[in-house]
Design an enzyme around this catalytic site. Structure first.
Site, PDB file in Angstrom:
ATOM      1  N   SER A   1     -47.616  -7.475  22.673  1.00  0.00           N
ATOM      2  CA  SER A   1     -47.356  -6.462  21.785  1.00  0.00           C
ATOM      3  C   SER A   1     -46.697  -7.043  20.743  1.00  0.00           C
ATOM      4  O   SER A   1     -45.921  -7.625  20.843  1.00  0.00           O
ATOM      5  CB  SER A   1     -47.210  -5.208  22.330  1.00  0.00           C
ATOM      6  OG  SER A   1     -45.506  -5.239  22.554  1.00  0.00           O
ATOM      7  N   ASP A   2     -47.052  -6.601  19.446  1.00  0.00           N
ATOM      8  CA  ASP A   2     -45.946  -6.534  18.503  1.00  0.00           C
ATOM      9  C   ASP A   2     -44.752  -5.846  18.776  1.00  0.00           C
ATOM     10  O   ASP A   2     -44.876  -4.881  19.573  1.00  0.00           O
ATOM     11  CB  ASP A   2     -46.626  -6.217  16.891  1.00  0.00           C
ATOM     12  CG  ASP A   2     -45.870  -6.886  16.002  1.00  0.00           C
ATOM     13  OD1 ASP A   2     -44.744  -7.629  16.104  1.00  0.00           O
ATOM     14  OD2 ASP A   2     -46.437  -7.033  14.851  1.00  0.00           O
ATOM     15  N   TRP A   3     -43.552  -5.982  18.214  1.00  0.00           N
ATOM     16  CA  TRP A   3     -42.477  -5.684  18.840  1.00  0.00           C
ATOM     17  C   TRP A   3     -42.301  -4.037  18.591  1.00  0.00           C
ATOM     18  O   TRP A   3     -42.183  -3.669  17.282  1.00  0.00           O
ATOM     19  CB  TRP A   3     -41.174  -6.220  18.293  1.00  0.00           C
ATOM     20  CG  TRP A   3     -40.739  -7.549  18.951  1.00  0.00           C
ATOM     21  CD1 TRP A   3     -39.384  -7.704  19.276  1.00  0.00           C
ATOM     22  CD2 TRP A   3     -41.579  -8.458  19.399  1.00  0.00           C
ATOM     23  NE1 TRP A   3     -39.360  -8.855  20.075  1.00  0.00           N
ATOM     24  CE2 TRP A   3     -40.390  -9.446  20.120  1.00  0.00           C
ATOM     25  CE3 TRP A   3     -42.848  -8.818  19.584  1.00  0.00           C
ATOM     26  CZ2 TRP A   3     -40.902 -10.479  20.879  1.00  0.00           C
ATOM     27  CZ3 TRP A   3     -43.221 -10.034  20.118  1.00  0.00           C
ATOM     28  CH2 TRP A   3     -42.273 -10.795  20.697  1.00  0.00           C
ATOM     29  N   GLY A   4     -42.646  -3.293  19.473  1.00  0.00           N
ATOM     30  CA  GLY A   4     -42.295  -1.837  19.168  1.00  0.00           C
ATOM     31  C   GLY A   4     -43.916  -1.022  19.065  1.00  0.00           C
ATOM     32  O   GLY A   4     -44.073  -0.037  18.724  1.00  0.00           O
ATOM     33  N   ALA A   5     -44.877  -1.996  19.396  1.00  0.00           N
ATOM     34  CA  ALA A   5     -46.229  -1.575  18.945  1.00  0.00           C
ATOM     35  C   ALA A   5     -46.896  -0.765  20.189  1.00  0.00           C
ATOM     36  O   ALA A   5     -47.902  -0.222  19.880  1.00  0.00           O
ATOM     37  CB  ALA A   5     -47.284  -2.608  18.760  1.00  0.00           C
TER      38      ALA A   5
END
Length: 666
Positions: free
Chosen positions: A218-222
């Protein structure tokens, strides 16, 4: 220990711990089973570590894309891999490959192109180079993350043909030709489903259809819901989720997540976690710098030249360098792609020009700054400016985007050059001086009317630590420019593109992205996709076409008719004049960079698989090659066709219009 054996020993909670981070850029270790933690790092153009580590700042991907050179991109990827080995980085978060749908996107400097074939081929070369040293690439941002505005929550609505032929095609090419170790999902939604939970994107297309063997991060916090995300095809949630085990146990209990999918995610991640980087030979920081300089020079695009370039001391004894950009280049965008090399590796254009032309006198005028906006009080300074440059033989105007505008999280307010810059460009032109404009930006700019009066214009992009030396090499003719535009430079910003209402953005323009739109509106173009000049000229002649098996082989003669060595970027476009579906005027299908000595002539061949002529049929859920005539254009840009050929498709194609109409395919 083999992965199958590890799966039997791991508890559910241990498996869950592997599928999320331990810290911001670190994965979990399970020491008693010999599973190490892995170090991850931003970003696409170099390692974003502290300055004391002296990581190489390579040209941003907007610059690398303008090289149109897959061999050079492999070399750049390999050099990035060497940096990663030196600085103990196991996975580099790049390259970024999103299509430049919206020219104002603040993160366009991290992406390759408005065209999926160019973006996909260059990304594959970069990834193959990076991973040749055992360093994992993370291809991003999958998918449809084409603006920074509202990227954290917006839902993209686009029809199936559009996403397949434009927005997913670049990912498909890169995945199939390089098998990146990971693909990073984006923050946004597609058709109201978060990309981190979108089974259609992550599993059905990426893993099952394209055969992706790596893991999805995942992108960070997605991630919104870990259970749904892992079930849909995500394999690693970043950064750390301290309740991951609880969430996955709940998802297993209520049937949201199967044990089979959990084990598949762990298996995919372990194939990375248990791998080793190569043993790098002795690290040579200076060599990395030299590669960065070559890439920056190869990506510099000569947009216009009436003969004022190249510079030499005999012709230009007194040279004015104007603008802070000329002494302190805008060399990288802001956000997660920032890289901080030691100061001794940062080259400035003025200093490098003085080295290249030691017999010329240089006058430097700061005049305007990278962070300074227009102020009417500057008008009185024009008189002083004119007085200072009046005896100069040539004026080098360094202009560009504002320092804070090529950045993550925000889109650019405008494509226009800062009025401060244009005011002084016009002043130099009005004084009757020879004016060379050098633009630094992470994507396309809109140039004022001065573009018609300037003697030469160069697009320097964001060239990394060696940008100053690269532009000096081009301006003085040490290197013959060979860069080409990977995106269209328009007369004005498009007003028909929807950028959303905070909840949804509709790609109602369909395929009409970049030159696919401007080919129908050529009056709106200043410099077209693929455009770029040289200090020499090239002649195209004697085109021929052969069908060998399932491939088309296009051949022609290319001659350097000038007096200096140089490289030409040959572009092959295809068109289907009569079609049963809507199509754009033409599409790039292949490209090749060809170096020729002065006076040299070569036979150039480009192989095009017939399957590359297909369109995506959403009812069949497959690619269809229609019967009938196709036109093939051999070109120097999207609007500079040099030779053309025709080809008639019939017989043994994957699918044909005839088969569809007769109901042979159900």
């Amino acid at each position: 220990m083999e992965i199958k054996e590890l799966l039997q020993k791991l508890t559910v909670r241990e498996k869950a711990s592997l599928l999320t981070g331990d810290a911001g850029m670190l994965t979990h270790a399970i020491e008693h089973l010999g599973i190490p933690a892995k170090n991850l790092a931003d970003g696409p153009h170099g390692i974003r570590h502290d300055k004391e580590e002296n990581c190489t700042s390579f040209p941003n991907l907007c610059s690398a894309a303008a090289t149109f050179d897959t061999e050079l991109l492999y070399e750049m990827g390999e050099a990035l891999g060497s940096d990663c080995v030196e600085h103990d980085v196991d996975m580099l978060l790049g390259p970024g490959i999103n299509i430049k749908r919206y020219a104002n996107c603040g993160r366009n400097f991290e992406y390759f192109s408005e065209d999926p074939v160019l973006a996909g081929e260059l990304a594959a070369a970069y990834i193959n180079g990076l991973q040749s040293l055992g360093v994992a690439a993370s291809l991003k941002h999958y998918a449809l993350n084409n603006q920074e505005k509202d990227r954290l929550n917006v839902s993209v609505e686009a029809d199936e043909r559009t996403i397949r032929e434009i927005y997913l095609k670049c990912f498909e090419i890169a995945v199939k030709k390089s098998q990146p170790k990971s693909v990073m999902c984006s923050y946004n939604k597609y058709q109201s489903i978060w990309c981190s939970e979108n089974k259609y994107l992550l599993s059905d297309i990426l893993k099952d259809e394209w055969g992706f063997k790596g893991f999805v991060v995942s992108d960070w916090g997605a991630v919104q819901n870990a259970g749904r995300a892992i079930a849909a095809g995500l394999d690693l949630q970043m950064p750390n989720n301290w309740i991951m085990a609880d969430e996955l146990e709940k998802a297993l209990a209520d049937g949201t997540l199967s044990e089979e999918r959990l084990d598949d995610a762990v298996t995919r991640f372990l194939s990375f976690a248990l791998s080793d980087k190569s043993k790098s030979p002795k690290y040579d920081r200076d060599k990395r710098h030299d590669i960065a300089r070559r890439v920056a020079a190869a990506g510099t695009v000569l947009l216009k030249n009436d003969g004022v370039l190249p510079l030499n001391s005999e012709k230009y004894k007194k040279i004015a360098v104007v603008g802070e950009y000329g002494d302190n280049a805008l060399s990288y965008g802001q956000g997660s792609a920032e890289v901080y090399p030691h100061d001794e590796y940062i080259e400035n254009p003025l200093g490098e020009l003085k080295k290249a032309l030691p017999e010329s006198e240089f006058i430097y005028l700061k005049t305007y700054e990278k962070r300074s906006f227009s102020d009417g009080m500057l008008w009185p300074t024009v008189g002083t400016f004119n007085e200072t440059i009046k005896d100069c033989d040539v004026v080098l105007m360094f202009v560009g985007a504002m320092e804070s505008e090529d950045t993550e999280n925000f889109d650019r307010r405008t494509l226009a050059i800062n009025p401060n810059h244009e005011m002084f460009v016009n002043a130099a032109i009005n004084l009757g001086k020879k004016v060379v404009v050098i633009c630094q930006s992470g994507s396309a700019m809109v140039f004022g009317r001065w573009r018609n009066q300037a003697n030469a214009i160069l697009q320097m992009w964001l060239g990394g630590e060696a940008a100053g030396g690269a532009i000096a090499d081009i301006l003085t003719g040490k290197i013959n420019p060979s860069g080409r535009l990977p995106e269209t430079f328009p007369k004005k910003e498009r007003s028909d593109l929807d950028t959303g209402n905070g909840l949804v953005v509709r790609y109602s323009e369909g395929f009409e992205v970049g030159y696919r739109y401007y080919d129908s509106h050529p009056e709106e173009v200043v410099f077209p996709f693929g455009h770029g000049l040289s200090y020499t000229d090239f002649e195209y002649k004697n085109a021929s076409l052969q069908k060998i098996g399932d491939d088309l082989v296009v051949s022609f003669s290319l001659k350097n008719t000038g007096s200096v060595d140089g490289a030409e970027v040959v572009q092959l476009y295809a068109a289907k004049p009569l079609s049963c579906v809507s199509r754009v005027p033409k599409e790039l299908k292949a490209f090749k960079k060809v170096f020729l000595h002065a006076g040299e002539e070569k036979e150039v061949s480009i192989t095009l698989p017939c399957s590359d002529l297909a369109y995506y049929n959403p009812v069949l859920r497959d690619w269809v090659v229609e019967n009938g005539e196709y036109l093939l254009y051999i070109a120097a840009s999207s609007q500079d066709i040099r030779l053309s050929l025709s080809f008639n498709a019939d017989g043994e194609m994957p699918y044909t219009t005839k088969q569809i109409s007769e109901g042979m395919i159900g």
